[in-house]
Design a protein around this motif. Structure first.
Motif, mmCIF file in Angstrom:
data_model
loop_
_atom_site.group_PDB
_atom_site.id
_atom_site.type_symbol
_atom_site.label_atom_id
_atom_site.label_comp_id
_atom_site.label_asym_id
_atom_site.label_seq_id
_atom_site.Cartn_x
_atom_site.Cartn_y
_atom_site.Cartn_z
ATOM 1 N N UNK A 17 0.844 -1.201 0.000
ATOM 2 C CA UNK A 17 0.000 0.000 0.000
ATOM 3 C C UNK A 17 0.880 1.252 0.000
ATOM 4 N N UNK A 18 0.784 2.042 -1.058
ATOM 5 C CA UNK A 18 1.601 3.248 -1.150
ATOM 6 C C UNK A 18 1.145 4.311 -0.157
ATOM 7 N N UNK A 19 -0.168 4.295 0.174
ATOM 8 C CA UNK A 19 -0.710 5.200 1.186
ATOM 9 C C UNK A 19 -1.502 4.358 2.177
ATOM 10 N N UNK A 20 -1.648 4.856 3.395
ATOM 11 C CA UNK A 20 -2.395 4.100 4.396
ATOM 12 C C UNK A 20 -3.825 3.860 3.932
ATOM 13 N N UNK A 21 -4.380 4.821 3.146
ATOM 14 C CA UNK A 21 -5.747 4.674 2.655
ATOM 15 C C UNK A 21 -5.885 3.531 1.649
ATOM 16 N N UNK A 22 -4.752 3.103 1.065
ATOM 17 C CA UNK A 22 -4.792 2.045 0.053
ATOM 18 C C UNK A 22 -4.724 0.646 0.667
ATOM 19 N N UNK A 23 -4.579 0.565 1.968
ATOM 20 C CA UNK A 23 -4.429 -0.743 2.631
ATOM 21 C C UNK A 23 -5.704 -1.570 2.466
ATOM 22 N N UNK A 24 -5.543 -2.803 2.042
ATOM 23 C CA UNK A 24 -6.673 -3.715 1.844
ATOM 24 C C UNK A 24 -6.966 -4.428 3.167
ATOM 25 N N UNK A 25 -7.727 -3.759 4.030
ATOM 26 C CA UNK A 25 -7.988 -4.297 5.362
ATOM 27 C C UNK A 25 -8.878 -5.529 5.319
ATOM 28 N N UNK A 26 -9.733 -5.637 4.335
ATOM 29 C CA UNK A 26 -10.568 -6.837 4.226
ATOM 30 C C UNK A 26 -9.698 -8.064 3.972
ATOM 31 N N UNK A 27 -8.689 -7.911 3.123
ATOM 32 C CA UNK A 27 -7.779 -9.029 2.868
ATOM 33 C C UNK A 27 -6.972 -9.360 4.121
ATOM 34 N N UNK A 28 -6.506 -8.327 4.824
ATOM 35 C CA UNK A 28 -5.749 -8.554 6.058
ATOM 36 C C UNK A 28 -6.612 -9.279 7.082
ATOM 37 N N UNK A 29 -7.884 -8.861 7.193
ATOM 38 C CA UNK A 29 -8.785 -9.536 8.133
ATOM 39 C C UNK A 29 -8.962 -11.008 7.757
ATOM 40 N N UNK A 30 -9.114 -11.288 6.477
ATOM 41 C CA UNK A 30 -9.288 -12.680 6.039
ATOM 42 C C UNK A 30 -8.044 -13.512 6.356
ATOM 43 N N UNK A 31 -6.880 -12.918 6.164
ATOM 44 C CA UNK A 31 -5.639 -13.630 6.474
ATOM 45 C C UNK A 31 -5.512 -13.887 7.982
ATOM 46 N N UNK A 32 -5.872 -12.886 8.796
ATOM 47 C CA UNK A 32 -5.831 -13.085 10.252
ATOM 48 C C UNK A 32 -6.841 -14.149 10.685
ATOM 49 N N UNK A 33 -7.976 -14.202 10.014
ATOM 50 C CA UNK A 33 -8.978 -15.214 10.343
ATOM 51 C C UNK A 33 -8.419 -16.617 10.081
ATOM 52 N N UNK A 34 -7.731 -16.786 8.951
ATOM 53 C CA UNK A 34 -7.081 -18.066 8.652
ATOM 54 C C UNK A 34 -6.001 -18.377 9.681
ATOM 55 N N UNK A 35 -5.220 -17.362 10.036
ATOM 56 C CA UNK A 35 -4.126 -17.553 10.981
ATOM 57 C C UNK A 35 -4.654 -17.912 12.372
ATOM 58 N N UNK A 36 -5.753 -17.291 12.759
ATOM 59 C CA UNK A 36 -6.335 -17.606 14.066
ATOM 60 C C UNK A 36 -6.837 -19.048 14.107
#
Length: 409
Positions: free
Chosen positions: A304-323
């Motif tokens: 993400x070049x800017x904080x606004x560009x962060x794909x939080x939905x993808x991060x949440x999905x990855x954390x869900x798998x990790x949990x």
């Protein structure tokens, strides 16, 4: 790089190989380490004037072996082994010092790493022993990094050596299921070392670069020895992708800078490219583990070049798998933050509720609750939890950041 620094780097790289060779031959970890330290001191004294030998590792193995034998001469019970060792040293002197090769040098370093991460050791002892024997850090440096007296760290390392000695485990690479289990311990120890270096748990510094740097160096070495293991590659990718942001985590005034406020131009794009390439290759192997998932999360942030560009939905999905994979409450805590960023503060706060029973009064739970309450518009509640987190952390930069956050509200 000056000559003195080059010599230090060379000795640090060779030292675990030499120690591994001696432990393999003599079986006494503590005596071997003492002899290696004497040999390293001799090298530091003689090589700057005499020049580095053509085979520096061979020189150190011969010197350390002779010192170990000398140290054992006064012990009646070891006389028999001493004569055998002396004969071996003569062969080494002829075959190694003058251009021959010592078999298994790189394997010795890897075996030593596996030995230091023996399952019989506590994580704290394994970390200390790994940093001492494989990383080349002094006991004083390790004690300083973990904010304990040098005498305490000396006792911890001594107990770790004794535990290994009492276990009578042979100096060899474990095989089969034992190797897989031991590799998990190795990766966990390196992960803990890196985390302590990247985000120091106590003291006045945000980072302890000597620790994160050693974790990455050893991780690279492990990757070279086990190129086909996707989790080894995943851990190295995670460390590189995370360390790429280190320069931006500290302001010019020494204050901690959170991820959403960092100057992304200061991120190390070379490390990001290297980490991303490692991760892509590991994921293509088809076996996805916890370190690959964590590296994938770090990669989403780094892309993400800017904080606004962060794909939080993808991060949440990855954390869900990790949990689901780990069951870790810390992962669940991070998932709550990602959920709040992707779907709103109420969703994040909902996910926090069951964590109170698992994390208790941990400062990170208070800090995250404060952050999510601030997002939800509850300034008073947020300030209360920021202050509670500040009172419970041992990191001075983090404490200052949390107090300032509360004060702004």
């Amino acid at each position: 790089m000056n000559t003195h620094t080059q010599l230090e780097d060379l000795l640090r790289e060779i030292a675990p190989q030499v120690l591994g060779a001696l432990v393999r031959r003599y079986g006494d970890f503590a005596a071997a380490e003492d002899a290696v330290q004497e040999a390293l001191l001799a090298a530091a004294l003689h090589w700057p004037g005499d020049g580095v030998p053509d085979n520096p590792r061979g020189w150190l193995v011969v010197t350390a072996s002779r010192k170990l034998v000398d140290n054992a001469r006064s012990e009646q019970a070891r006389r028999r082994r001493e004569s055998v060792a002396a004969a071996q040293d003569e062969a080494l002197h002829k075959g190694v010092l003058f251009g021959g090769s010592l078999p298994g040098a790189s394997d010795d370093t890897l075996t030593l790493l596996f030995l230091c991460c023996h399952p019989a050791l506590t994580p704290a002892s394994a970390i200390a022993l790994t940093l001492r024997a494989v990383g080349g850090l002094s006991t004083a440096e390790i004690a300083s990094a973990f904010l304990v007296p040098e005498a305490t760290m000396t006792r911890r390392i001594t107990r770790a050596k004794q535990t290994i000695k009492d276990s009578a485990v042979p100096f060899r690479m474990p095989g089969g299921d034992e190797r897989a289990a031991r590799l998990r311990s190795v990766l966990h120890v390196l992960y803990l070392i890196f985390n302590e270096g990247y985000a120091a748990s106590g003291g006045a510094q945000v980072h302890r670069v000597e620790l994160s740097g050693e974790a990455i160096r050893i991780g690279r070495m492990l990757r070279d020895r086990l190129p086909g293991d996707p989790e080894v590659a995943g851990l190295l990718a995670l460390m590189l992708l995370t360390d790429a942001r280190r320069a931006a985590r500290v302001g010019d005034d020494g204050r901690l800078v959170p991820l959403d406020e960092q100057d992304r131009a200061r991120w190390d794009r070379g490390l990001i490219a290297e980490g991303t390439a490692l991760l892509d290759a590991a994921v293509r192997s088809g076996a996805v583990g916890e370190y690959q998932l964590q590296a994938a999360i770090a990669a989403v942030h780094d892309r993400a070049e800017r904080v606004e560009d962060t794909d939080w939905a993808q991060i949440h999905a990855l954390y869900e798998m990790l949990e689901r994979m780990t069951g870790s409450p810390v992962v669940a805590l991070n998932r709550a933050v990602a959920a709040a960023m992707a779907y709103g503060a109420p969703e994040g706060l909902r996910l926090l509720e069951p964590l109170a029973a698992r994390l208790g009064d941990h400062h990170r739970l208070h800090a995250v609750r404060g952050h999510l309450l601030e997002m939800a518009g509850d300034a008073a509640g947020a300030a209360e939890h920021y202050r509670a987190a500040a009172a419970r952390t041992a990191s001075l930069p983090e404490k200052r950041y949390l107090i300032e956050r509360a004060a702004r509200l």
